[in-house]
Design a protein around this motif. Structure first.
Motif: not given
Length: 67
Positions: A22, A27-28, A30-31, A33-35, A40, A43, A47
């Protein structure tokens, strides 16, 4: 049909934590982690480019298609 994100596999091979990735990618957590958890819906190429640059991999290392 599904696109599987193998981010966790590549991170493990590179011995890199989510927080380190991160920080280095910008990139956060949280984002990421979603990926990483295949939640997600999309994308951005920017990124994907940044992740591949930091992890020294190809997009095909991260993304996999399964029926």
């Amino acid at each position: 049909m599904a696109i599987i994100v193998n981010l966790d596999v590549i991170m493990a091979k590179r011995k890199m934590s989510l927080s380190e990735l991160s920080e280095r990618v910008g990139i956060t957590m949280a984002n990421l982690s979603i990926l990483k958890n295949n939640k997600a819906k999309a994308v951005r190429f920017s990124t994907l480019n940044a992740i591949c640059l930091v992890l020294e991999c190809q997009p095909s290392d991260l993304l996999e298609y399964k029926e």
